[in-house]
Write an enzyme that holds these catalytic residues in place. Structure first.
Site, PDB file in Angstrom:
ATOM      1  N   HIS A  12       0.942  -0.952  -0.050  1.00  0.00           N
ATOM      2  CA  HIS A  12      -0.066   0.077  -0.176  1.00  0.00           C
ATOM      3  C   HIS A  12       1.022   1.112   0.548  1.00  0.00           C
ATOM      4  O   HIS A  12       1.163   1.679   0.705  1.00  0.00           O
ATOM      5  CB  HIS A  12      -0.723  -0.263   1.101  1.00  0.00           C
ATOM      6  CG  HIS A  12      -2.289   1.272   1.394  1.00  0.00           C
ATOM      7  ND1 HIS A  12      -2.716   0.997   1.931  1.00  0.00           N
ATOM      8  CD2 HIS A  12      -1.872   2.361   0.892  1.00  0.00           C
ATOM      9  CE1 HIS A  12      -4.045   2.244   1.668  1.00  0.00           C
ATOM     10  NE2 HIS A  12      -3.324   3.100   1.132  1.00  0.00           N
ATOM     11  N   HIS A  14       1.140   5.092  -2.248  1.00  0.00           N
ATOM     12  CA  HIS A  14       1.279   5.933  -3.659  1.00  0.00           C
ATOM     13  C   HIS A  14       2.385   6.555  -3.532  1.00  0.00           C
ATOM     14  O   HIS A  14       3.194   7.361  -2.802  1.00  0.00           O
ATOM     15  CB  HIS A  14      -0.246   7.040  -3.137  1.00  0.00           C
ATOM     16  CG  HIS A  14      -1.663   6.662  -2.733  1.00  0.00           C
ATOM     17  ND1 HIS A  14      -2.120   6.014  -3.546  1.00  0.00           N
ATOM     18  CD2 HIS A  14      -1.188   5.537  -1.000  1.00  0.00           C
ATOM     19  CE1 HIS A  14      -3.490   5.424  -2.042  1.00  0.00           C
ATOM     20  NE2 HIS A  14      -2.845   5.831  -1.216  1.00  0.00           N
ATOM     21  N   HIS A 192      -9.088   0.894  -1.873  1.00  0.00           N
ATOM     22  CA  HIS A 192      -9.761   1.431  -0.652  1.00  0.00           C
ATOM     23  C   HIS A 192     -10.701   1.167   0.326  1.00  0.00           C
ATOM     24  O   HIS A 192     -11.480   1.742  -0.541  1.00  0.00           O
ATOM     25  CB  HIS A 192      -8.917   2.761  -0.800  1.00  0.00           C
ATOM     26  CG  HIS A 192      -7.634   3.557  -0.246  1.00  0.00           C
ATOM     27  ND1 HIS A 192      -6.879   3.011  -1.597  1.00  0.00           N
ATOM     28  CD2 HIS A 192      -6.733   4.379  -0.149  1.00  0.00           C
ATOM     29  CE1 HIS A 192      -5.257   3.348  -1.520  1.00  0.00           C
ATOM     30  NE2 HIS A 192      -5.359   3.994  -0.288  1.00  0.00           N
ATOM     31  N   GLU A 195     -11.179   3.681   5.654  1.00  0.00           N
ATOM     32  CA  GLU A 195     -10.222   4.213   6.735  1.00  0.00           C
ATOM     33  C   GLU A 195     -10.809   5.187   6.924  1.00  0.00           C
ATOM     34  O   GLU A 195     -10.887   5.257   8.180  1.00  0.00           O
ATOM     35  CB  GLU A 195      -9.507   5.021   4.997  1.00  0.00           C
ATOM     36  CG  GLU A 195      -8.443   5.987   5.305  1.00  0.00           C
ATOM     37  CD  GLU A 195      -7.570   6.263   4.592  1.00  0.00           C
ATOM     38  OE1 GLU A 195      -8.090   6.837   3.630  1.00  0.00           O
ATOM     39  OE2 GLU A 195      -6.488   7.185   4.646  1.00  0.00           O
ATOM     40  N   ASP A 273       1.872   4.009   2.326  1.00  0.00           N
ATOM     41  CA  ASP A 273       0.726   4.673   2.747  1.00  0.00           C
ATOM     42  C   ASP A 273       1.206   6.035   2.051  1.00  0.00           C
ATOM     43  O   ASP A 273       1.202   5.925   0.529  1.00  0.00           O
ATOM     44  CB  ASP A 273      -0.638   5.042   3.352  1.00  0.00           C
ATOM     45  CG  ASP A 273      -1.722   5.481   3.009  1.00  0.00           C
ATOM     46  OD1 ASP A 273      -1.433   5.564   1.715  1.00  0.00           O
ATOM     47  OD2 ASP A 273      -2.907   6.141   4.050  1.00  0.00           O
ATOM     48  N   ASP A 274       2.113   7.035   2.216  1.00  0.00           N
ATOM     49  CA  ASP A 274       2.680   8.196   1.856  1.00  0.00           C
ATOM     50  C   ASP A 274       3.229   9.017   2.295  1.00  0.00           C
ATOM     51  O   ASP A 274       3.368   9.737   3.671  1.00  0.00           O
ATOM     52  CB  ASP A 274       1.270   9.254   1.202  1.00  0.00           C
ATOM     53  CG  ASP A 274      -0.083   8.538   1.081  1.00  0.00           C
ATOM     54  OD1 ASP A 274       0.005   8.459  -0.830  1.00  0.00           O
ATOM     55  OD2 ASP A 274      -1.256   8.837   0.986  1.00  0.00           O
TER      56      ASP A 274
HETATM   57  N1  HPA Z   1      -6.365   7.145   1.156  1.00  0.00           N
HETATM   58  C1  HPA Z   1      -7.152   7.775  -0.057  1.00  0.00           C
HETATM   59  N2  HPA Z   1      -6.348   8.498  -1.114  1.00  0.00           N
HETATM   60  C2  HPA Z   1      -5.364   8.477  -0.705  1.00  0.00           C
HETATM   61  C3  HPA Z   1      -3.955   8.196   0.235  1.00  0.00           C
HETATM   62  C4  HPA Z   1      -5.303   7.856   1.245  1.00  0.00           C
HETATM   63  O1  HPA Z   1      -4.736   7.190   2.229  1.00  0.00           O
HETATM   64  N3  HPA Z   1      -2.959   8.576  -0.449  1.00  0.00           N
HETATM   65  C5  HPA Z   1      -3.131   8.921  -1.515  1.00  0.00           C
HETATM   66  N4  HPA Z   1      -3.874   9.132  -2.560  1.00  0.00           N
HETATM   67 ZN    ZN Z   2      -3.037   4.884   0.641  1.00  0.00          ZN
END
Ligand code: HPA
Ligand code: ZN
Length: 333
Positions: A12, A14, A192, A195, A273-274
């Site tokens: 996971h 991006h 996703h 969340e 994630d990021d």
């Molecule tokens: N959630 C949803 N969209 C996203 C995320 C995330 O954590 N990071 C980049 N796009």
């Molecule tokens: Zn994500």
């Protein structure tokens, strides 16, 4: 040689979320752009988030510096170098094609730039990779279908599709045709869900979209029936602890449900994630979890094993990585 970091797969991630502030400024300078936050201090002051949308606003704004294939390739290589140094041996990397096309960047520029860096990832970093096109759920399904068709027409080296961006109000049911088309094209399917959105989005991603993995999924814990199903079916959930803290999905890491998810027998793994936005890569997430929960080596090995088994790597690669993980575990005492 003893390995410090557990060998794991990152499922996971991006790629646009790996753009560090320093690289944003360097790419802006290279492209002759003036940014709204032109100094490192001003830019770094923007990294306080109250929810997913407050992060997405900065994440999309910062993409403005990505204009050429070299920009995408440099960003991708920087991720591969940093992740591999932290133990990531295989990565399944999402990118947001619609976000680039909307800025006037050709699809081929984004795809070719990222793909060039991935093509030499095994040689450069010993890391295997897959590329996944993620679609923006706050855009229309029509827009997603157009981009998917363009990716298929150009024979883009994608292994699957995902669904990201603003979750609440953009349920899986909006994208049934997209997932049907991707499935027919032989692509893997992830999404996703759970969340910020409710547990029903997780079941709908499985039932309506045929998702093979759920990104995040933490709100599943609010629905005991869903938890039983996820455990029984061993649905992979790609959890991102530091992301959840920074986007206020949980108050503190101590409140994060990962330990309860493990105790419930869920197939969870640890991801960043990021990482440029949320405080760190996979190794930093593991270090924070170990500091907070005192996970022992068996728990860390379970999480890493889940990541490898839940990946789309071929059977030989999975076996090799599980062998590395076994070796790591024997070194931990
Ligand atoms: N959630 C949803 N969209 C996203 C995320 C995330 O954590 N990071 C980049 N796009
Ligand atoms: Zn994500």
């Amino acid at each position: 040689m003893t390995q410090r970091h557990v060998p794991a797969a990152e499922l996971h991630l991006h790629i646009e979320g790996t753009l560090e502030p320093e690289l944003i400024l360097a790419l802006a300078a290279r492209n002759g752009l003036t940014l709204p936050f032109p100094t490192l201090g001003e830019l770094q002051a923007q990294y306080e988030f109250t929810d997913l949308q407050s992060f997405l606003n900065l994440y999309y704004a910062n993409m403005a510096v990505l204009l050429t294939e070299a920009d995408f390739a440099d960003m991708t290589r920087a991720y591969l170098a940093r992740a591999s140094a932290g133990g990531v041996r295989h990565a399944e990397i999402m990118f947001d094609p619609q976000a680039h096309v909307a800025r006037g960047v050709a699809l081929s520029t984004a795809v070719n730039g990222i793909a060039t860096a991935l093509a030499s990832s095994e040689a450069d970093f010993g890391m295997s990779t897959k590329l996944i096109a993620a679609f923006l759920r706050d855009e229309s399904e029509e827009s997603a279908l157009e981009i998917l068709d363009a990716l298929l027409a150009m024979d883009a080296p994608i292994a699957g599709i995902g669904l990201d961006s603003a979750e609440v109000g953009n349920p899986p049911s909006k994208f049934v045709r997209l997932y049907d088309r991707a499935r027919a094209a032989g692509l893997h399917l992830i999404a996703h869900a759970g969340e910020e959105g409710p547990p029903s989005y997780v079941s709908d991603a499985l039932d309506l979209l045929g998702a093979q993995r759920i990104d995040h999924g933490i709100r599943s814990m609010e629905d005991p029936e869903l938890v039983r199903r996820l455990a029984a079916e061993q649905v992979p959930l790609t959890v991102c602890p530091l992301s959840n803290v920074r986007l206020r999905a949980v108050d503190t890491l101590a409140d994060h449900p990962l330990a309860q998810m493990l105790a419930a027998g869920l197939n969870v793994c640890v991801n960043s994630d990021d990482p440029a936005y949320f405080g760190g890569h996979v190794d930093v997430n593991f270090a924070a979890l170990n500091a907070e929960f005192g996970f022992d080596a068996d728990t860390v090995a379970t999480l890493a094993g889940n990541s490898i088994r839940s990946s789309f790597a071929d059977a030989d690669r999975k076996a090799a990585l599980l062998g590395e993980l076994h070796h790591w575990r024997t070194q931990q005492g």
